[in-house]
Design an enzyme around this catalytic site. Sequence first.
Site, PDB file in Angstrom:
ATOM      1  N   CYS A 290      -2.428  34.025   9.448  1.00 27.76           N
ATOM      2  CA  CYS A 290      -2.229  34.691  10.744  1.00 27.76           C
ATOM      3  C   CYS A 290      -2.027  33.697  11.881  1.00 27.76           C
ATOM      4  O   CYS A 290      -2.895  33.548  12.754  1.00 27.76           O
ATOM      5  CB  CYS A 290      -3.404  35.608  11.015  1.00 27.76           C
ATOM      6  SG  CYS A 290      -3.492  36.873   9.751  1.00 27.76           S
ATOM      7  N   GLU A 291      -0.937  32.978  11.836  1.00 26.32           N
ATOM      8  CA  GLU A 291      -0.571  32.061  12.923  1.00 26.32           C
ATOM      9  C   GLU A 291       0.940  31.972  12.961  1.00 26.32           C
ATOM     10  O   GLU A 291       1.592  31.910  11.920  1.00 26.32           O
ATOM     11  CB  GLU A 291      -1.109  30.652  12.638  1.00 26.32           C
ATOM     12  CG  GLU A 291      -2.602  30.567  12.619  1.00 26.32           C
ATOM     13  CD  GLU A 291      -3.119  29.218  13.111  1.00 26.32           C
ATOM     14  OE1 GLU A 291      -2.410  28.530  13.878  1.00 26.32           O
ATOM     15  OE2 GLU A 291      -4.244  28.885  12.730  1.00 26.32           O
TER      16      GLU A 291
ATOM     17  N   TYR B  61       1.014  13.913   0.503  1.00 25.49           N
ATOM     18  CA  TYR B  61       0.416  14.564   1.671  1.00 25.49           C
ATOM     19  C   TYR B  61       0.583  16.079   1.623  1.00 25.49           C
ATOM     20  O   TYR B  61       0.683  16.738   2.645  1.00 25.49           O
ATOM     21  CB  TYR B  61       0.982  13.970   2.978  1.00 25.49           C
ATOM     22  CG  TYR B  61       0.847  12.466   3.030  1.00 25.49           C
ATOM     23  CD1 TYR B  61      -0.401  11.883   3.185  1.00 25.49           C
ATOM     24  CD2 TYR B  61       1.947  11.616   2.862  1.00 25.49           C
ATOM     25  CE1 TYR B  61      -0.555  10.495   3.194  1.00 25.49           C
ATOM     26  CE2 TYR B  61       1.813  10.235   2.877  1.00 25.49           C
ATOM     27  CZ  TYR B  61       0.556   9.684   3.045  1.00 25.49           C
ATOM     28  OH  TYR B  61       0.405   8.324   3.049  1.00 25.49           O
TER      29      TYR B  61
ATOM     30  N   GLY C  53       2.316   4.792  -0.691  1.00 27.04           N
ATOM     31  CA  GLY C  53       1.830   6.100  -1.108  1.00 27.04           C
ATOM     32  C   GLY C  53       3.008   7.039  -1.305  1.00 27.04           C
ATOM     33  O   GLY C  53       3.393   7.387  -2.423  1.00 27.04           O
TER      34      GLY C  53
ATOM     35  N   GLU D 223       0.848  -1.217   0.000  1.00 24.89           N
ATOM     36  CA  GLU D 223       0.000   0.000   0.000  1.00 24.89           C
ATOM     37  C   GLU D 223       0.869   1.247   0.000  1.00 24.89           C
ATOM     38  O   GLU D 223       0.683   2.133   0.828  1.00 24.89           O
ATOM     39  CB  GLU D 223      -0.899  -0.004   1.252  1.00 24.89           C
ATOM     40  CG  GLU D 223      -1.797  -1.210   1.383  1.00 24.89           C
ATOM     41  CD  GLU D 223      -2.446  -1.322   2.762  1.00 24.89           C
ATOM     42  OE1 GLU D 223      -2.176  -0.469   3.642  1.00 24.89           O
ATOM     43  OE2 GLU D 223      -3.217  -2.279   2.961  1.00 24.89           O
TER      44      GLU D 223
ATOM     45  N   TYR E 189       4.065  18.217  11.447  1.00 26.69           N
ATOM     46  CA  TYR E 189       4.973  17.104  11.784  1.00 26.69           C
ATOM     47  C   TYR E 189       6.420  17.553  11.953  1.00 26.69           C
ATOM     48  O   TYR E 189       7.321  16.716  11.897  1.00 26.69           O
ATOM     49  CB  TYR E 189       4.970  16.040  10.679  1.00 26.69           C
ATOM     50  CG  TYR E 189       3.625  15.628  10.160  1.00 26.69           C
ATOM     51  CD1 TYR E 189       2.736  14.916  10.954  1.00 26.69           C
ATOM     52  CD2 TYR E 189       3.248  15.926   8.857  1.00 26.69           C
ATOM     53  CE1 TYR E 189       1.503  14.526  10.458  1.00 26.69           C
ATOM     54  CE2 TYR E 189       2.019  15.537   8.356  1.00 26.69           C
ATOM     55  CZ  TYR E 189       1.149  14.837   9.168  1.00 26.69           C
ATOM     56  OH  TYR E 189      -0.067  14.445   8.668  1.00 26.69           O
TER      57      TYR E 189
HETATM   58  N1  LLP Z   1      -1.732   1.995   4.308  1.00 24.97           N
HETATM   59  C1  LLP Z   1      -2.309   2.493   5.429  1.00 24.97           C
HETATM   60  C2  LLP Z   1      -3.256   1.670   6.150  1.00 24.97           C
HETATM   61  C3  LLP Z   1      -1.987   3.797   5.862  1.00 24.97           C
HETATM   62  O1  LLP Z   1      -2.544   4.263   6.968  1.00 24.97           O
HETATM   63  C4  LLP Z   1      -1.058   4.577   5.128  1.00 24.97           C
HETATM   64  C5  LLP Z   1      -0.719   5.932   5.544  1.00 24.97           C
HETATM   65  C6  LLP Z   1      -0.510   4.028   3.959  1.00 24.97           C
HETATM   66  C7  LLP Z   1      -0.856   2.724   3.585  1.00 24.97           C
HETATM   67  C8  LLP Z   1       0.466   4.772   3.086  1.00 24.97           C
HETATM   68  O2  LLP Z   1       1.646   5.045   3.747  1.00 24.97           O
HETATM   69  P1  LLP Z   1       2.881   5.664   2.928  1.00 24.97           P
HETATM   70  O3  LLP Z   1       3.381   4.621   1.970  1.00 24.97           O
HETATM   71  O4  LLP Z   1       2.392   6.857   2.221  1.00 24.97           O
HETATM   72  O5  LLP Z   1       3.870   5.988   3.971  1.00 24.97           O
HETATM   73  N2  LLP Z   1       0.036  12.843   6.503  1.00 24.97           N
HETATM   74  C9  LLP Z   1       1.256  12.189   6.940  1.00 24.97           C
HETATM   75  C10 LLP Z   1       1.290  10.735   6.565  1.00 24.97           C
HETATM   76  C11 LLP Z   1       0.095   9.952   7.048  1.00 24.97           C
HETATM   77  C12 LLP Z   1       0.139   8.513   6.656  1.00 24.97           C
HETATM   78  C13 LLP Z   1      -1.150   7.861   6.952  1.00 24.97           C
HETATM   79  N3  LLP Z   1      -1.246   6.496   6.556  1.00 24.97           N
HETATM   80  C14 LLP Z   1       2.469  12.956   6.404  1.00 24.97           C
HETATM   81  O6  LLP Z   1       2.290  13.994   5.760  1.00 24.97           O
HETATM   82  O7  LLP Z   1       3.600  12.549   6.638  1.00 24.97           O
END
Ligand code: LLP
Length: 421
Positions: free
Chosen positions: A346-347, A375, A277, A275, A318
């Site tokens: 404004c923060e 993201y 991303g 999965e 983060y």
């Molecule tokens: N599968 C599940 C169940 C997840 O919760 C996530 C990410 C992924 C796959 C994908 O993960 P990746 O390969 O993208 O690391 N907004 C945050 C990241 C949140 C990730 C949430 N879950 C940021 O900007 O770093």
Amino acid sequence: MHYFSYRDARLHAEDVDLDSLAAKVGTPFYCYSSATLERHYKVFTDAFAGREMLLCYALKANSNQSVIATLARLGAGADIVSGGELERALAAGIPGERIVFSGVGKTRAEMAEALKAGILCFNVESEAELAALSEVAIGLGRRAPVSIRVNPDVDAKTHQKISTGRSATKFGIPISRARQVYAEAARLPGIAITGVDMHIGSQITDMAPFENAVALLAELARDLMAAGHKLKHMDLGGGLGVPYAASDPVPPEPEVYARVVEEALGGLDLPLVFEMGRMIVANAGILVTRVLYVKQGEGKTFVIVDAAMNDLIRPTLYEAHHDIVPVAEPRPEAALKVVDVVGPVCETGDFLALDRPLPEVKAGDLLAVMTAGAYGAVQAGVYNTRPLVPEVLVKEATAVVVRPRIPAQELIARDRLAPWL
Ligand code: LLP
């Protein structure tokens, strides 16, 4: 590896000059490179050549239809976490049988839609969800294909807000109870067990906790098969990290990652689902912004740009580092000055970088915030009634606006005046 580079002293996205693009589109905007997306997809899938696998791209990282469609054409599946993402995946041409549905809070309506679409698997996160899914499936005269998302209780050693594999998080079912939950699931008439699943966190750079978790999941899979469950795949989640800063720990190359997986599986020969991303889209996108003012504070210099925390929230949410480079290539001998790069919101938390050495910039200059494809736009908002940031996709010398800027008038038009006003 990405396709953003200086040519003739100006930053280009593939063959597109970002200075000219900014003049056409206006700033700020996200810019994505097709070649980079395609390359990342290929590098990851090639690393598993010879093994049956499906890369279900995690739509949450970047769900622009053109980004999803680019990956769909290469054969990608989708990891979705909402009914909205289901619609996006299907609309981009990803067939139901390549979609997995993750998340702790699927509604019954979302379950029904996913069942009708014939998805590959529901990654179920609780017993209550399992019972609800079984009921919904029976109501539709179907059986829902299910993996239980197991929480292996390992520390992914990543930022606390994006770490999901510890028992203290809301995610998954503790591995200690997994065998029992699988036995219960097998008795539910609307459930068909098809796999096992985990996801321990995002931006993983240290392979040891991941390896540990895969080995635990493999052991569970072997036990389940011995107990008579017919497993068809193993979903190892996403999470492979990307390099954001030169000083960051270097994330493993996909080949190294693949080797770790194979070793941890110890000969277990189940088709794999991933999965990913971030590793697909992060380096494939940048945020282009223009300097509005340079302000000399007391002991600090502020570079005030037209992008803000509502466009890219990662730095403030983060403490994330994104490299920032001028679109006009600085001379190699250019002196660096330590500045805060801040937006108009404004923060105090509205910043893209703090105490960052940058070559001297002036009002009107363009800056590129790197590694912003994941993201970034998906977490953008319209706080302070700022127009929703547009997205541009580049392929070689062609740039197309794949989501236009949503102007204030459109935002205002969505509100309704109460009748007494
Ligand atoms: N599968 C599940 C169940 C997840 O919760 C996530 C990410 C992924 C796959 C994908 O993960 P990746 O390969 O993208 O690391 N907004 C945050 C990241 C949140 C990730 C949430 N879950 C940021 O900007 O770093």
